[in-house]
Design a protein around this motif. Structure first.
Motif, PDB file in Angstrom:
ATOM      1  N   ILE A 146       2.058   5.233   3.011  1.00  0.00           N
ATOM      2  CA  ILE A 146       1.811   5.346   1.576  1.00  0.00           C
ATOM      3  C   ILE A 146       0.774   6.434   1.303  1.00  0.00           C
ATOM      4  O   ILE A 146       0.905   7.222   0.369  1.00  0.00           O
ATOM      5  CB  ILE A 146       1.335   3.995   1.004  1.00  0.00           C
ATOM      6  CG1 ILE A 146       2.483   2.989   1.110  1.00  0.00           C
ATOM      7  CG2 ILE A 146       0.906   4.132  -0.453  1.00  0.00           C
ATOM      8  CD1 ILE A 146       2.099   1.599   0.699  1.00  0.00           C
ATOM      9  N   THR A 147      -0.250   6.505   2.150  1.00  0.00           N
ATOM     10  CA  THR A 147      -1.298   7.526   1.949  1.00  0.00           C
ATOM     11  C   THR A 147      -0.696   8.917   2.101  1.00  0.00           C
ATOM     12  O   THR A 147      -1.043   9.839   1.365  1.00  0.00           O
ATOM     13  CB  THR A 147      -2.417   7.377   3.024  1.00  0.00           C
ATOM     14  OG1 THR A 147      -2.378   6.096   3.560  1.00  0.00           O
ATOM     15  CG2 THR A 147      -3.756   7.716   2.472  1.00  0.00           C
ATOM     16  N   LEU A 148       0.209   9.064   3.081  1.00  0.00           N
ATOM     17  CA  LEU A 148       0.802  10.383   3.297  1.00  0.00           C
ATOM     18  C   LEU A 148       1.699  10.782   2.127  1.00  0.00           C
ATOM     19  O   LEU A 148       1.670  11.925   1.659  1.00  0.00           O
ATOM     20  CB  LEU A 148       1.598  10.392   4.611  1.00  0.00           C
ATOM     21  CG  LEU A 148       2.201  11.737   4.975  1.00  0.00           C
ATOM     22  CD1 LEU A 148       1.104  12.772   5.242  1.00  0.00           C
ATOM     23  CD2 LEU A 148       3.108  11.624   6.199  1.00  0.00           C
ATOM     24  N   THR A 149       2.491   9.844   1.616  1.00  0.00           N
ATOM     25  CA  THR A 149       3.361  10.202   0.494  1.00  0.00           C
ATOM     26  C   THR A 149       2.515  10.571  -0.733  1.00  0.00           C
ATOM     27  O   THR A 149       2.843  11.506  -1.464  1.00  0.00           O
ATOM     28  CB  THR A 149       4.352   9.077   0.134  1.00  0.00           C
ATOM     29  OG1 THR A 149       3.639   7.894  -0.128  1.00  0.00           O
ATOM     30  CG2 THR A 149       5.364   8.835   1.221  1.00  0.00           C
ATOM     31  N   GLU A 150       1.413   9.854  -0.917  1.00  0.00           N
ATOM     32  CA  GLU A 150       0.539  10.188  -2.063  1.00  0.00           C
ATOM     33  C   GLU A 150      -0.071  11.578  -1.885  1.00  0.00           C
ATOM     34  O   GLU A 150      -0.202  12.345  -2.838  1.00  0.00           O
ATOM     35  CB  GLU A 150      -0.569   9.127  -2.197  1.00  0.00           C
ATOM     36  CG  GLU A 150      -0.034   7.831  -2.785  1.00  0.00           C
ATOM     37  CD  GLU A 150      -1.020   6.671  -2.710  1.00  0.00           C
ATOM     38  OE1 GLU A 150      -2.062   6.809  -2.040  1.00  0.00           O
ATOM     39  OE2 GLU A 150      -0.725   5.628  -3.319  1.00  0.00           O
TER      40      GLU A 150
END
Ligand code: SF4
Length: 423
Positions: free
Chosen positions: A284-288
């Motif tokens: 999730i952090t990477l997609t954000e």
């Protein structure tokens, strides 16, 4: 909320259990509109015995409908490393425990599970253990190790690597024996009406999940894909009303955002990413980061995007058991081992054709050795067919000591700058 290093200390001193900690982590997600909170699931695991249910540890994609129909709560062990990897201090301690007292050749996901059971810090005790190893060496070895450690009656499915009619018959035969095993744990016989209810819930969850995935084809894409998380949750509680509620909420959010032409990219959508990984929550952090830094929204993630087979003839026992057996034979959808090279190529074709993906990222876990061979073949084919280099990056899906979040972001940034944006 217990802070990261404090949590490891509390758990190892017996002041807190892993289940209580996981409940805390899930509760912290409850306020997020764009991320599923699985708190109710962890509470149902924690309180299983109190609620008169049997707690069954499962490893691999077990036939959940049967377990729920027999009043069992399945604890899908893979979800634990996925959640705990948010705490690198704790994860490192659990991995060390497994390396010292069990098998050092396991992948870190399996080491984390093994470590927490060896240490006796989970906080719940199983009534039974069911293993259904996905087709990779680590998973197969781990199932044997876990069976030895849990100290409860266990049932081990033997899942052949070949997917043909003989293999299917072999799995169906085992399914019959499995039902007898779980009936003896639950001290009751399988009631067909109860099973039909669970199959119906499973069907509804599969239908909702497909609708959610399909909405990511909209332009702009309303929300980065979370298929890896959803597929993992489906392996734990697809046949429940709570899963239906979670997916209904996700669908409503996507529909609302689609009709408002909303994009999660603050400066507008510029790229559409296919992210092949099993990073789970850390993803999730990477997609954000991709949304904020490059206007790149993740339209597909995970490894397989095919439709889940439904129960279409709920009164026909042979047909229903056939569906369950085929699902078990297909393997796990959240692991790299779940897809063959051909299936991965089909997934890329779909991402290009239906989702207009123009960025292809493979973040492969260093422990998933078998996945690297097929990904090299897949990336060569993508280069040949579309003239596009894929980013193949080695990471560890559970142990961030291998590559930190910042190192992963830096490598992705370089690829985006040089290959995609040609700066
Ligand atoms: S597929 Fe990879 S992450 Fe999953 S059990 Fe096998 S080695 Fe571990």
């Amino acid at each position: 909320m217990t802070d990261l290093s404090n949590a490891a200390e509390k758990i190892f001193s017996g002041e807190m259990t892993i289940i209580d900690y996981v409940c805390e982590l899930s509760a912290a997600d409850s306020g997020r509109e764009d991320c599923p909170s699985d708190l109710f699931y962890w509470e149902s695991v924690r309180d299983a015995r109190k609620n008169g249910k049997k707690l069954v540890f499962i490893s691999g994609p077990a036939p959940l409908e049967i377990l729920y129909a027999l009043d069992c709560v399945p604890l899908y062990l893979d979800l634990l490393p996925a959640r705990l990897s948010q705490n690198p201090v704790l994860t490192a301690k659990l991995i060390n425990e497994a390396e010292t007292r069990a098998n050092a050749s396991l992948c870190s996901l399996n080491k984390t599970n093994t470590g927490l059971l060896l240490k006796g810090v989970l906080g719940v005790v199983p009534d039974a253990f069911v293993s259904l190893p996905i087709p990779c060496d680590s998973a197969r070895t781990a199932c044997t190790e876990l069976g030895r450690i849990v100290g409860a009656p266990s049932f081990h499915f033997d899942i052949p690597l070949r997917k043909d009619s003989r293999s299917l018959k072999y799995v169906e035969m085992q399914l019959g024996r499995f039902i007898g095993f779980i009936e003896s744990i639950a001290s009751k016989e399988l009631d067909w009406e109860a099973l039909k209810y669970r199959m119906e819930l499973s069907n509804r969850a599969a239908e909702l999940l497909e609708k959610c995935a399909a909405l990511r084809a909209a332009k702009p894409c309303p929300l980065s894909s979370r298929l890896t998380i959803w597929n993992e949750l489906m392996n734990a509680f697809a046949p429940t009303q709570e899963m239906e509620k979670l997916l209904t909420k996700e669908l409503e959010l996507c529909e609302r955002r689609t009709s408002d032409a909303f994009t999660p990219c603050p400066d507008g959508e510029k790229h559409r990413v296919m992210l092949m990984h099993n990073l789970l929550w850390q993803g999730i952090t990477l997609t954000e980061h991709l949304e904020a830094s490059f206007g790149a929204v993740t339209v597909l993630d995970g490894f397989l995007f095919g439709a889940r087979e439904r129960f279409t003839r709920p009164d026909d026992k042979d047909d229903c058991f056939g569906v369950m057996s085929r699902r078990m034979l297909e393997g796990s959808r959240a692991h790299a081992a779940g897809a063959s090279g051909d299936e991965l190529l089909d997934a890329i074709e779909l991402a290009k054709r239906d989702f207009s993906a123009d960025v292809f990222l493979f973040l492969g876990s260093a422990g998933c050795r078998h996945a690297w061979a097929s990904m090299k073949m897949v990336s060569d084919s993508v280069q040949e067919k579309y003239g596009q280099p894929m980013l193949l990056l080695d990471i560890d899906n559970t142990d961030s000591r291998y590559k930190s979040e910042n190192e992963i972001k830096n490598a992705v940034d370089q690829y985006m700058d040089t290959v995609i944006n040609k700066k």
